[in-house]
Design an enzyme around this catalytic site. Structure first.
Site, PDB file in Angstrom:
ATOM      1  N   ASP A 103       0.832  -1.202   0.000  1.00 33.09           N
ATOM      2  CA  ASP A 103       0.000   0.000   0.000  1.00 33.09           C
ATOM      3  C   ASP A 103       0.876   1.267   0.000  1.00 33.09           C
ATOM      4  O   ASP A 103       0.672   2.169  -0.791  1.00 33.09           O
ATOM      5  CB  ASP A 103      -0.982   0.009   1.185  1.00 33.09           C
ATOM      6  CG  ASP A 103      -0.327  -0.353   2.512  1.00 33.09           C
ATOM      7  OD1 ASP A 103       0.914  -0.529   2.569  1.00 33.09           O
ATOM      8  OD2 ASP A 103      -1.059  -0.463   3.515  1.00 33.09           O
ATOM      9  N   ASP A 106       7.265   3.842   3.279  1.00 35.82           N
ATOM     10  CA  ASP A 106       7.602   5.040   4.046  1.00 35.82           C
ATOM     11  C   ASP A 106       9.125   5.036   4.241  1.00 35.82           C
ATOM     12  O   ASP A 106       9.872   5.381   3.338  1.00 35.82           O
ATOM     13  CB  ASP A 106       6.798   4.948   5.352  1.00 35.82           C
ATOM     14  CG  ASP A 106       6.917   6.153   6.247  1.00 35.82           C
ATOM     15  OD1 ASP A 106       7.262   7.230   5.766  1.00 35.82           O
ATOM     16  OD2 ASP A 106       6.649   6.020   7.455  1.00 35.82           O
ATOM     17  N   LEU A 111       9.900  -3.280   4.405  1.00 37.45           N
ATOM     18  CA  LEU A 111      10.019  -3.971   3.125  1.00 37.45           C
ATOM     19  C   LEU A 111      11.447  -4.456   2.881  1.00 37.45           C
ATOM     20  O   LEU A 111      11.658  -5.505   2.276  1.00 37.45           O
ATOM     21  CB  LEU A 111       9.565  -3.041   1.999  1.00 37.45           C
ATOM     22  CG  LEU A 111       9.131  -3.733   0.731  1.00 37.45           C
ATOM     23  CD1 LEU A 111       8.114  -4.825   1.000  1.00 37.45           C
ATOM     24  CD2 LEU A 111       8.553  -2.726  -0.236  1.00 37.45           C
TER      25      LEU A 111
HETATM   26  P1  5GP Z   1       8.046   1.558   6.539  1.00 36.66           P
HETATM   27  O1  5GP Z   1       8.211   1.735   5.059  1.00 36.66           O
HETATM   28  O2  5GP Z   1       8.368   2.820   7.295  1.00 36.66           O
HETATM   29  O3  5GP Z   1       8.811   0.381   7.096  1.00 36.66           O
HETATM   30  O4  5GP Z   1       6.559   1.219   6.919  1.00 36.66           O
HETATM   31  C1  5GP Z   1       5.530   1.279   6.026  1.00 36.66           C
HETATM   32  C2  5GP Z   1       4.269   1.089   6.822  1.00 36.66           C
HETATM   33  O5  5GP Z   1       4.032   2.256   7.632  1.00 36.66           O
HETATM   34  C3  5GP Z   1       3.045   0.970   5.914  1.00 36.66           C
HETATM   35  O6  5GP Z   1       2.805  -0.358   5.526  1.00 36.66           O
HETATM   36  C4  5GP Z   1       1.959   1.547   6.811  1.00 36.66           C
HETATM   37  O7  5GP Z   1       1.472   0.526   7.658  1.00 36.66           O
HETATM   38  C5  5GP Z   1       2.678   2.574   7.661  1.00 36.66           C
HETATM   39  N1  5GP Z   1       2.484   3.935   7.111  1.00 36.66           N
HETATM   40  C6  5GP Z   1       3.396   4.716   6.512  1.00 36.66           C
HETATM   41  N2  5GP Z   1       2.858   5.904   6.152  1.00 36.66           N
HETATM   42  C7  5GP Z   1       1.562   5.848   6.509  1.00 36.66           C
HETATM   43  C8  5GP Z   1       0.454   6.775   6.372  1.00 36.66           C
HETATM   44  O8  5GP Z   1       0.533   7.891   5.845  1.00 36.66           O
HETATM   45  N3  5GP Z   1      -0.739   6.347   6.865  1.00 36.66           N
HETATM   46  C9  5GP Z   1      -0.908   5.129   7.460  1.00 36.66           C
HETATM   47  N4  5GP Z   1      -2.113   4.826   7.904  1.00 36.66           N
HETATM   48  N5  5GP Z   1       0.103   4.239   7.596  1.00 36.66           N
HETATM   49  C10 5GP Z   1       1.323   4.599   7.119  1.00 36.66           C
END
Ligand code: 5GP
Length: 182
Positions: A103, A106, A111
């Site tokens: 989805d 970030d 990942l």
């Molecule tokens: P990262 O890439 O930091 O390891 O984590 C990604 C995860 O952070 C995504 O799968 C999601 O669960 C959460 N995340 C990142 N940005 C957002 C956002 O804007 N809204 C929401 N609801 N979750 C986010």
């Protein structure tokens, strides 16, 4: 604890409407159909947020693909990037063409862990398709083969993205309404 507001009350400014998302998902599906023709495609999604995108994207890919699911818990033990698999794939991916359907990416830490883990299982290929790319927050560089939209550093809800487990079922992507921030 206060009763959670209805999705329509919690959603603020709409960033991508359901029709804008549908159009982009169509385009991604067409690109993936062309690229993976004649290959053995498996779409791998990380629960729970990715299932909304997967459900729509898979129906726009005209190939005999399969789907599989993983769940991970991030940040256990306190340090970011510390990830644990809480539900593994049902089937082997050895020799298969794996496309991870996410989805949002970030920091990329979650990942990055998943990719390393899946790579060790000997897939024929391993690529990433993400609906949203919050690239300004990236800590680990990841090769993204398919990207729906690049987004700013704002917290979004809807279309799979949650606020404390709720609001994944909004049909569009929105910022939080000011009242929801209180
Ligand atoms: P990262 O890439 O930091 O390891 O984590 C990604 C995860 O952070 C995504 O799968 C999601 O669960 C959460 N995340 C990142 N940005 C957002 C956002 O804007 N809204 C929401 N609801 N979750 C986010």
């Amino acid at each position: 604890m206060a009763t959670p507001g209805a999705p329509s009350e919690v959603a603020g400014k709409i960033i991508f409407s359901d029709s804008e998302i549908a159009l982009r998902v169509d385009e991604l599906g067409a690109a993936i159909t062309a690229d993976y023709s004649g290959r053995d495609l498996v779409l791998v999604t990380i629960l729970k947020g990715g299932i909304f995108f997967l459900a729509d994207l898979s129906r726009r890919i005209d190939l005999p693909l399969t789907t599989d699911f993983m769940a991970v818990s991030s940040y256990f033990g306190g340090s970011p990037g510390n990830v644990r698999i809480t539900k593994d794939l049902d089937d082997s991916i050895q020799g298969r063409d794996v496309l991870i359907v996410e989805d949002i990416i970030d920091t990329g830490l979650t990942l990055n862990y998943v990719i390393k883990n899946l790579r060790s299982r000997g897939p024929a290929s391993l690529e990433i398709c993400t609906l949203l790319d919050k690239d300004v927050r990236r800590i680990v560089e990841l090769p993204i083969a398919y990207r729906g939209f690049t987004v700013a550093d704002r917290f979004l809800i809807g279309y799979g993205l949650d606020l404390r487990g709720r609001y994944r079922n909004l049909p569009f992507l929105a910022e939080l309404h000011e009242v929801a921030l209180l």
